[in-house]
Design a protein around this motif. Structure first.
Motif, PDB file in Angstrom:
ATOM      1  N   ARG A 150       0.836  -1.195   0.000  1.00 10.39           N
ATOM      2  CA  ARG A 150       0.000   0.000   0.000  1.00 10.39           C
ATOM      3  C   ARG A 150       0.875   1.250   0.000  1.00 10.39           C
ATOM      4  O   ARG A 150       1.893   1.303   0.682  1.00 10.39           O
ATOM      5  N   ARG A 151       0.427   2.250  -0.750  1.00  8.95           N
ATOM      6  CA  ARG A 151       1.067   3.567  -0.752  1.00  8.95           C
ATOM      7  C   ARG A 151       0.099   4.558  -0.113  1.00  8.95           C
ATOM      8  O   ARG A 151      -1.045   4.693  -0.547  1.00  8.95           O
ATOM      9  N   VAL A 152       0.552   5.230   0.921  1.00  8.52           N
ATOM     10  CA  VAL A 152      -0.268   6.209   1.642  1.00  8.52           C
ATOM     11  C   VAL A 152       0.351   7.589   1.452  1.00  8.52           C
ATOM     12  O   VAL A 152       1.498   7.826   1.842  1.00  8.52           O
ATOM     13  N   ASP A 153      -0.390   8.508   0.849  1.00 11.74           N
ATOM     14  CA  ASP A 153       0.077   9.886   0.633  1.00 11.74           C
ATOM     15  C   ASP A 153      -0.539  10.811   1.679  1.00 11.74           C
ATOM     16  O   ASP A 153      -1.695  10.630   2.070  1.00 11.74           O
ATOM     17  N   TRP A 154       0.204  11.799   2.116  1.00 11.70           N
ATOM     18  CA  TRP A 154      -0.345  12.783   3.048  1.00 11.70           C
ATOM     19  C   TRP A 154       0.419  14.096   2.941  1.00 11.70           C
ATOM     20  O   TRP A 154       1.479  14.175   2.314  1.00 11.70           O
ATOM     21  N   THR A 155      -0.108  15.119   3.547  1.00  7.89           N
ATOM     22  CA  THR A 155       0.570  16.409   3.648  1.00  7.89           C
ATOM     23  C   THR A 155       0.571  16.832   5.112  1.00  7.89           C
ATOM     24  O   THR A 155      -0.270  16.420   5.900  1.00  7.89           O
ATOM     25  N   LYS A 170       5.726  23.609   4.480  1.00  6.82           N
ATOM     26  CA  LYS A 170       4.780  22.614   3.969  1.00  6.82           C
ATOM     27  C   LYS A 170       5.534  21.352   3.570  1.00  6.82           C
ATOM     28  O   LYS A 170       6.548  21.409   2.869  1.00  6.82           O
ATOM     29  N   LEU A 171       5.025  20.212   4.035  1.00  5.84           N
ATOM     30  CA  LEU A 171       5.668  18.933   3.783  1.00  5.84           C
ATOM     31  C   LEU A 171       4.727  18.008   3.014  1.00  5.84           C
ATOM     32  O   LEU A 171       3.511  18.106   3.143  1.00  5.84           O
ATOM     33  N   ALA A 172       5.320  17.127   2.219  1.00  5.71           N
ATOM     34  CA  ALA A 172       4.549  16.107   1.497  1.00  5.71           C
ATOM     35  C   ALA A 172       5.180  14.765   1.787  1.00  5.71           C
ATOM     36  O   ALA A 172       6.404  14.621   1.719  1.00  5.71           O
ATOM     37  N   GLY A 173       4.354  13.788   2.145  1.00  8.14           N
ATOM     38  CA  GLY A 173       4.901  12.501   2.537  1.00  8.14           C
ATOM     39  C   GLY A 173       4.233  11.324   1.853  1.00  8.14           C
ATOM     40  O   GLY A 173       3.102  11.413   1.373  1.00  8.14           O
ATOM     41  N   VAL A 174       4.960  10.217   1.821  1.00  7.64           N
ATOM     42  CA  VAL A 174       4.469   8.967   1.247  1.00  7.64           C
ATOM     43  C   VAL A 174       4.945   7.823   2.135  1.00  7.64           C
ATOM     44  O   VAL A 174       6.107   7.799   2.556  1.00  7.64           O
ATOM     45  N   MET A 175       4.060   6.893   2.438  1.00 11.80           N
ATOM     46  CA  MET A 175       4.431   5.653   3.112  1.00 11.80           C
ATOM     47  C   MET A 175       4.214   4.485   2.162  1.00 11.80           C
ATOM     48  O   MET A 175       3.232   4.460   1.419  1.00 11.80           O
ATOM     49  N   ILE A 176       5.124   3.517   2.199  1.00 10.62           N
ATOM     50  CA  ILE A 176       4.974   2.260   1.480  1.00 10.62           C
ATOM     51  C   ILE A 176       4.917   1.177   2.546  1.00 10.62           C
ATOM     52  O   ILE A 176       5.874   0.990   3.303  1.00 10.62           O
ATOM     53  N   ALA A 177       3.785   0.497   2.636  1.00  9.54           N
ATOM     54  CA  ALA A 177       3.565  -0.464   3.711  1.00  9.54           C
ATOM     55  C   ALA A 177       3.179  -1.822   3.146  1.00  9.54           C
ATOM     56  O   ALA A 177       2.397  -1.918   2.201  1.00  9.54           O
ATOM     57  N   GLY A 178       3.709  -2.875   3.732  1.00  3.95           N
ATOM     58  CA  GLY A 178       3.372  -4.217   3.286  1.00  3.95           C
ATOM     59  C   GLY A 178       3.995  -5.264   4.184  1.00  3.95           C
ATOM     60  O   GLY A 178       4.424  -4.971   5.303  1.00  3.95           O
ATOM     61  N   LEU A 179       4.046  -6.497   3.690  1.00  4.24           N
ATOM     62  CA  LEU A 179       4.663  -7.599   4.405  1.00  4.24           C
ATOM     63  C   LEU A 179       5.869  -8.097   3.628  1.00  4.24           C
ATOM     64  O   LEU A 179       5.843  -8.159   2.392  1.00  4.24           O
ATOM     65  N   GLU A 193      10.188  18.582   1.985  1.00  3.31           N
ATOM     66  CA  GLU A 193       9.533  19.854   1.707  1.00  3.31           C
ATOM     67  C   GLU A 193       8.723  19.704   0.430  1.00  3.31           C
ATOM     68  O   GLU A 193       9.168  19.084  -0.535  1.00  3.31           O
ATOM     69  N   LYS A 194       7.547  20.258   0.427  1.00  8.32           N
ATOM     70  CA  LYS A 194       6.670  20.117  -0.725  1.00  8.32           C
ATOM     71  C   LYS A 194       7.374  20.620  -1.986  1.00  8.32           C
ATOM     72  O   LYS A 194       7.914  21.717  -2.020  1.00  8.32           O
TER      73      LYS A 194
END
Length: 212
Positions: A150-155, A170-179, A193-194
């Protein structure tokens, strides 16, 4: 404290009950088409495990469970300087101040037994410290083909705390989550930074994840 990916939740690990509650309140989920997934896994560059790629000139974070490619401007954090729970990390600075980071963390939640739950646990962290925008089904490379993740985007906005960019940035982030290949949860968190990382940069990071 080294610039971390996002404000940390009050608990160090997301509990199974938090995962269940978050499932009822998750944001938009978008399935990646087979064509797009294939494109992410066949971008130009040198390959690692089957399907993974490292763009020319990029560096790689290596752990015992996975590797992930990142822009060379992000410099690897020494093991002695990693926060508790982090397996590897890299930070980009400008004029001595942190402007971006990428960290790898393992076993970040309890009761996580599939990619969907891994993404939900990541969403729970985002909801505690930032504004989630989208969660997307993706695939990452592995020794026996691709694996669901899964890819989770947020600010978010920097608080200006020690080790973070100036307050109000301002920040922009991404998480990559899995097993991983032994069904243990992993979390790769990218924050900057955005505008520092382009959409292509993020796609190349995703394409550069390789499970061992």
């Amino acid at each position: 404290m080294i610039f971390k990916s996002m404000p940390k939740p009050t608990a160090s690990k997301a509990s199974a009950s938090m995962v269940t509650a978050s499932k009822r309140t998750r944001g938009v989920r978008t399935a990646v088409t087979a064509g797009l997934a294939a494109a992410l896994l066949t971008a130009c560059g040198t390959g690692g495990e089957e399907g993974a790629t490292t763009p020319q000139g990029w560096s790689t974070l290596t752990t015992d469970r996975l590797t992930v490619a990142h822009p060379a401007e992000f410099k690897q954090v020494a093991a002695a300087d990693l926060a508790e729970g982090d397996a590897a990390g890299a930070v980009r600075t400008k004029d001595g101040a942190p402007v971006g980071s990428i960290y790898v963390e393992f076993d970040y939640g309890q009761g996580i037994n599939d990619a969907d739950m891994a993404g939900t646990a990541a969403e729970a962290r985002v909801q505690l410290g930032a504004t989630p925008s989208e969660t997307t089904e993706i695939e990452v490379a592995g020794p026996d083909g691709t694996a669901e993740a899964r890819r989770v985007d947020w600010t978010s906005t920097s608080t200006g705390a020690e080790g973070q960019p100036p307050k109000g940035t301002k920040l922009a982030g991404v998480m990559i989550a899995g097993l991983d290949t032994k069904d243990r949860p992993y979390l790769i968190t990218v924050n900057a930074e955005k505008g520092l990382l382009s959409d292509k940069d993020i796609k190349d990071i995703v394409a550069g994840v390789s499970l061992k």
